[in-house]
Write a protein that holds these residues in place. Structure first.
Motif, PDB file in Angstrom:
ATOM      1  N   GLN B  86      13.039   6.632  -6.710  1.00  0.00           N
ATOM      2  CA  GLN B  86      13.911   7.561  -6.008  1.00  0.00           C
ATOM      3  C   GLN B  86      15.319   6.972  -5.877  1.00  0.00           C
ATOM      4  OE1 GLN B  86      11.899   8.500  -2.442  1.00  0.00           O
ATOM      5  NE2 GLN B  86      12.300  10.696  -2.632  1.00  0.00           N
ATOM      6  N   VAL B  87      15.361   5.713  -5.471  1.00  0.00           N
ATOM      7  CA  VAL B  87      16.663   5.047  -5.358  1.00  0.00           C
ATOM      8  C   VAL B  87      17.349   5.016  -6.720  1.00  0.00           C
ATOM      9  CG1 VAL B  87      17.801   2.838  -4.920  1.00  0.00           C
ATOM     10  CG2 VAL B  87      16.047   3.659  -3.353  1.00  0.00           C
ATOM     11  N   LEU B  88      16.587   4.638  -7.745  1.00  0.00           N
ATOM     12  CA  LEU B  88      17.158   4.530  -9.096  1.00  0.00           C
ATOM     13  C   LEU B  88      17.885   5.798  -9.514  1.00  0.00           C
ATOM     14  CD1 LEU B  88      14.703   2.868 -11.596  1.00  0.00           C
ATOM     15  CD2 LEU B  88      16.730   1.939 -10.504  1.00  0.00           C
ATOM     16  N   PHE B  89      17.173   6.924  -9.386  1.00  0.00           N
ATOM     17  CA  PHE B  89      17.766   8.135  -9.930  1.00  0.00           C
ATOM     18  C   PHE B  89      18.839   8.734  -9.032  1.00  0.00           C
ATOM     19  CE2 PHE B  89      14.085   7.620 -12.652  1.00  0.00           C
ATOM     20  CZ  PHE B  89      14.692   7.784 -13.881  1.00  0.00           C
ATOM     21  N   ASN B  90      19.048   8.105  -7.875  1.00  0.00           N
ATOM     22  CA  ASN B  90      20.197   8.494  -7.061  1.00  0.00           C
ATOM     23  C   ASN B  90      21.319   7.476  -7.161  1.00  0.00           C
ATOM     24  OD1 ASN B  90      19.509  11.005  -5.721  1.00  0.00           O
ATOM     25  ND2 ASN B  90      17.798   9.830  -4.906  1.00  0.00           N
ATOM     26  N   ASP B  91      21.064   6.413  -7.906  1.00  0.00           N
ATOM     27  CA  ASP B  91      22.054   5.346  -7.995  1.00  0.00           C
ATOM     28  C   ASP B  91      22.980   5.619  -9.183  1.00  0.00           C
ATOM     29  OD1 ASP B  91      23.521   3.072  -8.225  1.00  0.00           O
ATOM     30  OD2 ASP B  91      21.838   1.690  -7.962  1.00  0.00           O
ATOM     31  N   ARG B  92      24.247   5.840  -8.857  1.00  0.00           N
ATOM     32  CA  ARG B  92      25.215   6.154  -9.907  1.00  0.00           C
ATOM     33  C   ARG B  92      25.225   5.064 -10.990  1.00  0.00           C
ATOM     34  NH1 ARG B  92      30.301   4.635 -10.329  1.00  0.00           N
ATOM     35  NH2 ARG B  92      30.351   3.810  -8.217  1.00  0.00           N
ATOM     36  N   PHE B  94      22.789   3.170 -11.983  1.00  0.00           N
ATOM     37  CA  PHE B  94      21.648   3.257 -12.883  1.00  0.00           C
ATOM     38  C   PHE B  94      21.850   4.391 -13.889  1.00  0.00           C
ATOM     39  CE2 PHE B  94      17.497   4.992 -14.084  1.00  0.00           C
ATOM     40  CZ  PHE B  94      16.977   3.874 -14.705  1.00  0.00           C
ATOM     41  N   ILE B  95      22.314   5.521 -13.375  1.00  0.00           N
ATOM     42  CA  ILE B  95      22.548   6.665 -14.258  1.00  0.00           C
ATOM     43  C   ILE B  95      23.589   6.279 -15.309  1.00  0.00           C
ATOM     44  CG2 ILE B  95      23.333   9.067 -14.371  1.00  0.00           C
ATOM     45  CD1 ILE B  95      20.648   8.707 -12.941  1.00  0.00           C
ATOM     46  N   GLN B  96      24.617   5.588 -14.849  1.00  0.00           N
ATOM     47  CA  GLN B  96      25.651   5.122 -15.775  1.00  0.00           C
ATOM     48  C   GLN B  96      25.045   4.205 -16.839  1.00  0.00           C
ATOM     49  OE1 GLN B  96      28.436   2.248 -14.192  1.00  0.00           O
ATOM     50  NE2 GLN B  96      30.149   3.182 -15.307  1.00  0.00           N
ATOM     51  N   ALA B  97      24.199   3.284 -16.397  1.00  0.00           N
ATOM     52  CA  ALA B  97      23.559   2.356 -17.338  1.00  0.00           C
ATOM     53  C   ALA B  97      22.717   3.116 -18.359  1.00  0.00           C
ATOM     54  CB  ALA B  97      22.705   1.354 -16.578  1.00  0.00           C
ATOM     55  N   LEU B 277      21.205  -0.852 -19.471  1.00  0.00           N
ATOM     56  CA  LEU B 277      19.972  -0.831 -18.690  1.00  0.00           C
ATOM     57  C   LEU B 277      19.514  -2.230 -18.310  1.00  0.00           C
ATOM     58  CD1 LEU B 277      17.701   1.925 -20.240  1.00  0.00           C
ATOM     59  CD2 LEU B 277      18.561   1.777 -17.909  1.00  0.00           C
ATOM     60  N   VAL B 278      19.491  -3.118 -19.298  1.00  0.00           N
ATOM     61  CA  VAL B 278      19.008  -4.464 -18.994  1.00  0.00           C
ATOM     62  C   VAL B 278      20.005  -5.199 -18.105  1.00  0.00           C
ATOM     63  CG1 VAL B 278      18.336  -6.681 -19.960  1.00  0.00           C
ATOM     64  CG2 VAL B 278      17.570  -4.589 -21.033  1.00  0.00           C
ATOM     65  N   PHE B 279      21.285  -4.904 -18.276  1.00  0.00           N
ATOM     66  CA  PHE B 279      22.266  -5.504 -17.369  1.00  0.00           C
ATOM     67  C   PHE B 279      21.951  -5.089 -15.939  1.00  0.00           C
ATOM     68  CE2 PHE B 279      26.006  -5.653 -14.793  1.00  0.00           C
ATOM     69  CZ  PHE B 279      26.597  -6.852 -15.134  1.00  0.00           C
ATOM     70  N   TYR B 280      21.711  -3.797 -15.749  1.00  0.00           N
ATOM     71  CA  TYR B 280      21.383  -3.276 -14.422  1.00  0.00           C
ATOM     72  C   TYR B 280      20.148  -3.977 -13.875  1.00  0.00           C
ATOM     73  CZ  TYR B 280      20.126   0.027 -10.737  1.00  0.00           C
ATOM     74  OH  TYR B 280      19.797   0.592  -9.530  1.00  0.00           O
ATOM     75  N   LEU B 281      19.160  -4.089 -14.752  1.00  0.00           N
ATOM     76  CA  LEU B 281      17.893  -4.708 -14.371  1.00  0.00           C
ATOM     77  C   LEU B 281      18.096  -6.166 -13.937  1.00  0.00           C
ATOM     78  CD1 LEU B 281      14.981  -4.403 -16.946  1.00  0.00           C
ATOM     79  CD2 LEU B 281      15.278  -6.438 -15.601  1.00  0.00           C
ATOM     80  N   VAL B 282      18.795  -6.920 -14.759  1.00  0.00           N
ATOM     81  CA  VAL B 282      19.006  -8.335 -14.451  1.00  0.00           C
ATOM     82  C   VAL B 282      19.882  -8.478 -13.209  1.00  0.00           C
ATOM     83  CG1 VAL B 282      20.095 -10.457 -15.297  1.00  0.00           C
ATOM     84  CG2 VAL B 282      18.637  -9.134 -16.797  1.00  0.00           C
ATOM     85  N   ARG B 293      13.127  -2.735  -7.369  1.00  0.00           N
ATOM     86  CA  ARG B 293      14.021  -1.799  -8.039  1.00  0.00           C
ATOM     87  C   ARG B 293      14.203  -2.208  -9.501  1.00  0.00           C
ATOM     88  NH1 ARG B 293      19.422  -1.545  -5.114  1.00  0.00           N
ATOM     89  NH2 ARG B 293      18.041  -1.174  -3.354  1.00  0.00           N
ATOM     90  N   ALA B 294      14.369  -3.504  -9.726  1.00  0.00           N
ATOM     91  CA  ALA B 294      14.549  -3.986 -11.095  1.00  0.00           C
ATOM     92  C   ALA B 294      13.294  -3.678 -11.925  1.00  0.00           C
ATOM     93  CB  ALA B 294      14.830  -5.483 -11.096  1.00  0.00           C
TER      94      ALA B 294
END
Lengths: 291, 324, 406
Positions: B86-92, B94-97, B277-282, B293-294
């Motif tokens: 839920q947090v992910l898909f509201n996080d700008r 993450f969407i950007q990534a 995506l992986v940048f966001y994850l790391v 979240r990661a």
């Protein structure tokens, strides 16, 4: 055959015009390829050229192509600024060990998948292929906890054991073993040869190009591995070339010539290796695309 | 194995004997498991087990440490259902990534593949300097990406960089490769196209060399031009290699990280334009310490790759020509 | 009888090396070269004083590498005893840290300069070690008298920024603005005029109030005369294309090298502030903290003793003098020795003054990493000019609220 050629010539364009066109095309091809190749090599040329420059020359605009004065001292300076000898040893040792392990595990698994009939084969093979799809970064923290739990943190074990097998290696070896005719094993079996002996003495020598490819790719992967080594080791004694290079980058700051000297040292062994092994690569790759 | 062919007689015999009750089949199964044991032992320990762990974490709130009833618990995990997603898909961010990585994939994967195909075709012309070309185009792939990206941060430099200098020579004004939001993805694309084109070309070249010469001779007899022969023989017979390369580069492209990390000095680039995506994850895992979240982000990444691969495999099984 | 004598002798001996019979503890750090040597020297001095204790200094690479290692080591229940850490890391593993006021002498704590005393949810778990602060660097030939207010700076900037080659493009800038480091522009100004990201109790977002707006307008003004580039300022400074910049004092050696490369003289000053504001400047660098997890009581005590040792005036001065970090205790800062050193060295003078008049720490909220990253985005948007200040701030406030809520 002679008849065929006659037919051929009568259908294609007049011989001379064809040749001229072909020659022109080839010339264009050479030009395009050469320009492309030089462009690919440019960063390397620049890296090597910079590694022999003074700092001031390295920052010059327009760039200086051939270093003058020529400063080989950057290499000795870089070599002494960080324990590169140790990094090289570690990289060689780890890459060689994973290479050996990879070959052993992949040869046997690849053979089993290619030539043996057993319960659950399809599922197990899918499982192997599925690991292709797992992003490595996803596993970093769970792996770290595991490695610490095994007591392998900051040891060669942590850098070698997880890498002694790979889906790619198994897949590639399977492709190679599949090309062996089944009659070979049938004949050996008739003679009372146990399978293990057949695999070791007959099958393996026949897939040597495959083994060379798997071995070389694994060696290069290990040699270039960065994040894993960074996370799983602590002491400078355990660092490999890429990690050492990264630390060196932070330590050397804007000392570009020294940094480029170190980078050159890191790249050279892989290039030499590739140079002598490129035939195997090509042969090995021929199998990768085959389902 | 050709698809339409009848299986050789030996296979039929084997198939009839396959029942597990058959002692020989049982023995073979046992032996096969022994052969698979080393590989599967390592994979279970270092891939499957951490993978399942990561899956679990995506549904958990993971604290580095927490004090529970006065006791320090490391890596404290509590189930939170879908909260992480839920947090992910509201996080700008993450969407950007997600968008940027997808754009990168959509641009770079076909581009590299087309260039690789052309390069392989060129290299397949029996040229004299082939070993040299092969080496030149392959070097970037075998070079440690850390070293290569270090050189490129400098090549891309606004003011003292080589690339802008070269572009300047042909009258193109300075491009802020790593500092302009609209050039971050192109900069990464250029870097990686150059890095992978040789590798992919080599695989394709190997495939081309496997194609039976007689096809071409037949085409020549029919008066087909080399271009037509390429179109109707080379490319179709190369589909297994093309699909293979497409698949691995697709998966690789979604996982892009190391080069971005070095090129943008560990940052996300201007306006986050190099956030992958992986940048966001790391970043979430190791800078923000939000491992749940990661893990959720890594599950999304895995999901994308999985669906693409599945799609790919289905298509492959329908359309690819098998020549083995 | 004999046995008794032997036993009591052994007992006495044991008491003699009281407490620290062979304690070893680890200290994870990121120092290299001279900094590493200086730290080793401090550790050696400490070990000479305490023969039973061994300090195991472990270099962990850059800060990013260190954070990853710490995180993973905590998850694996094997953190080091002592480690450097940034504030936003500390907020993540607060539970695993030792309350330092229980181990460290209150006289020592009282002497730590008040600017450095940071409390995490009411607890004292860190003490300063390698702290630096944002200061102003300038080229002495172009800016002989560094501006003290932002208005002065902007006035000067409009003269300095120019197109020297006449090709229609600006190629020399008065200032260097790093949009992805908001503490060097937006956040500094915000603090200087008395604004804040969140209300004191962290319940509401206040960044889009009048102070926030003023700071946003300031950043857009400053951007006009600035080279906007996320790279370290030493790059463009070394190329000789900028006249001034503000940045952490920890970057001094790189900036000095850049000045040498450009052949100019480097000056140091406190950063400008608005006439109606205060000279606030964010402190950078890391603190030290002791982990409770996986340590023996003896290790914790030994590490606490080492922190006390590091905080001694002579040691913090030695560390500051060799590394360029700040001395961290009041006694040290006010000592004659440090005053004398500051008189000789304008860099020491500038950063010490900056600390005393305006050092402040970052927001110690556990979600600060995400907040900062959103703030960074909007500062970049301001600089590029894609949105008006109020519009950008309102959007920023919305995102910050979402981070607070989730």
């Amino acid at each position: 055959m002679a008849g065929l050629e006659v037919v051929q010539q009568s259908r294609v364009r007049p011989y001379g015009a064809y040749r001229l066109r072909r020659g022109l095309l080839r010339a264009c091809l050479y030009v395009v390829l050469t320009v492309g190749a030089l462009f690919m090599l440019l960063p390397f040329f620049w890296m090597i050229s910079t590694s022999f420059k003074t700092l001031a020359d390295a920052m010059r605009i327009p760039p200086m192509w051939i270093p003058s004065p020529f400063v080989p001292g950057n290499y000795t300076a870089a070599w002494h600024a960080a324990p590169f000898a140790r990094y090289f040893f570690n990289s060689f040792f780890i890459s060689s060990m994973t290479m050996v392990g990879e070959v052993i595990t992949c040869v046997f698994a690849g053979y089993a998948f290619a030539k043996m009939k057993f319960f659950g084969k399809h599922v197990l093979f899918m499982l192997v292929l599925a690991t292709f799809m797992i992003p490595g970064h996803m596993l970093l923290v769970p792996s770290y906890v595991l490695i610490r739990g095994l007591g392998w943190y900051d040891t060669y074990w942590a850098l070698i054991m997880p890498w002694v097998t790979s889906a790619f290696g198994i897949f590639l070896m399977r492709q190679f073993f599949r090309t062996l005719p089944d009659e070979l094993w049938d004949a050996a079996r008739m003679d009372g040869c146990p399978r293990l002996r057949y695999v070791l003495q007959i099958a393996i020598p026949m897939v040597r190009p495959g083994i060379a490819t798997v071995a070389l790719l694994q060696f290069i992967n290990s040699w270039n591995s960065f994040l894993w080594v960074l996370i799983m080791t602590d002491s400078p004694l355990m660092r490999t070339i890429p990690v050492g290079l990264r630390f060196f980058q932070q330590e050397a700051g804007t000392q570009y010539p020294m940094l480029m000297a170190a980078s050159t040292m890191a790249i050279v062994p892989v290039i030499i290796l590739f140079f002598f092994a490129q035939k195997h690569f090509v042969r090995g790759f021929a199998r990768t695309g085959v389902k | 194995m050709g698809r339409g062919q009848a299986p050789p007689p030996r296979l039929i015999i084997m198939a009839n004997r396959r029942g597990l009750r058959n002692p020989r089949a049982l023995r073979e199964t046992g032996e096969a498991y022994l052969y698979l044991l080393p590989a599967f032992f390592i994979m279970s320990l270092f891939t499957f087990y951490p993978f399942i762990n990561a899956l679990l974490m995506s549904f958990q709130d993971v604290r580095v440490v927490a004090r529970v009833d006065g006791q320090l618990v490391p890596f404290h995990r509590t189930f939170v259902g879908l909260a992480n997603f839920q947090v992910l898909f509201n996080d700008r961010h993450f969407i950007q990534a997600l968008t940027q990585t997808s754009i990168y994939v959509v641009v770079s994967v076909p581009l590299t593949l087309v260039l690789a195909l052309l390069l392989a075709t060129a290299l397949n012309q029996g040229l004299r300097l082939r070993p040299f070309y092969r080496l030149a185009f392959f070097i970037p792939y075998i070079t440690p990406v850390v070293a290569l990206a270090m050189v490129w941060t400098w090549i891309y430099h606004d003011r003292v960089g080589l690339l802008n200098y070269l572009l300047g020579l042909v009258g193109i004004s300075r491009i802020r490769w790593l500092n302009d939001p609209s050039f971050a993805i192109p900069a990464i694309t250029v870097f990686n196209v150059l890095r992978f084109v040789g590798y992919q070309a080599l695989i394709l070249l190997a495939g081309m060399q496997n194609i039976d010469r007689t096809y071409y001779e037949a085409a020549r007899v029919d008066g087909a031009s080399p271009v037509r022969a390429w179109q109707h023989i080379t490319v179709p017979l190369l589909t297994p290699q093309l699909f293979f390369v497409f698949l691995i580069s697709l998966m690789g492209a979604y996982r892009i990280f190391d080069e971005v990390y070095i090129l943008f000095a560990g940052g996300a680039g201007p306006l986050g334009s190099a956030r992958t995506l992986v940048f966001y994850l790391v970043d979430q895992a190791f800078n923000n310490f939000r491992f749940g979240r990661a893990a959720a982000a890594s599950v999304v990444l895995f999901g994308i790759i999985f669906v693409l691969a599945l799609f790919q495999i289905t298509v492959t099984q329908r359309k690819v020509h098998y020549d083995q | 009888m004999r046995t008794w004598i032997v036993m009591s002798l052994v007992g006495l001996l044991a008491l003699g090396v009281a407490g620290f019979a062979d304690v070893e503890f680890s200290f994870w750090h990121i120092f290299t070269e001279e900094h590493a040597t200086a730290l080793q020297k401090l550790a050696d001095g400490f070990m000479d004083e305490n023969p039973g204790v061994k300090v195991d200094l472990v270099f962990q690479g850059g800060y990013g590498d260190l954070s990853r290692k710490l995180f993973a080591s905590l998850a694996a229940e094997a953190p080091p005893t002592l480690s450097l850490q940034y504030e936003n890391w500390t907020t993540q593993w607060l539970d695993a840290l030792v309350d330092l006021d229980q181990y460290i002498d209150s006289a020592v704590l009282d002497d730590v300069h008040p600017r450095f005393m940071q409390e995490f949810e009411g607890r004292l778990v860190t003490l300063p070690f390698n702290r630096s602060i944002i200061i102003m660097y300038h080229r002495k030939d172009l800016v002989p008298e560094p501006p003290t207010t932002w208005d002065e700076l902007l006035g000067l900037a409009s003269e300095l920024t120019q197109d020297t080659t006449g090709d229609g493009e600006v190629d020399f800038w008065a200032f260097h603005l790093r949009p992805r480091s908001p503490e060097e522009s937006y956040l500094t100004y915000l603090e200087q005029v008395g604004g804040s990201i969140l209300s004191e109790d962290w319940t509401t977002v206040t960044i889009n109030d009048a102070y926030g707006l003023e700071a946003a307008e300031f950043v857009t003004d400053l951007a006009q005369y600035s080279l906007v580039d996320p790279a370290f300022s030493s790059g463009p400074f070394g190329e000789g294309v900028i006249a001034m910049f503000i940045g952490t004092s920890a970057g001094m050696p790189f900036n000095q090298a850049a000045a040498d490369r450009a052949g100019v003289e480097l000056g140091f000053a406190t950063i400008p502030y608005p006439e109606h504001g205060k000279p606030a400047s964010q402190m950078m660098g890391t603190n030290v903290a002791i982990f409770e997890m996986g340590q023996t009581e003896a290790q914790i005590e030994a590490a606490a003793l080492f922190i006390e040792y590091l905080l001694r005036p002579e040691n913090t001065i030695f560390w500051a003098e060799t590394t360029g970090y700040l001395p961290v205790t009041t006694t040290a800062i006010e000592s004659e020795e440090w005053q004398a050193l500051s008189e000789e060295n304008p860099f020491f003078a500038a950063q010490t003054e900056q600390l005393v008049i305006g050092g402040y720490g970052q927001l110690l909220h556990p979600e600060y990493w995400d907040m900062r990253s959103v703030i960074t985005d909007y500062v970049e948007i301001l600089v590029i000019g894609d949105m008006g200040p109020q519009e950008a701030l309102d959007a920023l406030a919305d995102e910050l609220e979402w981070i607070l809520e989730r």
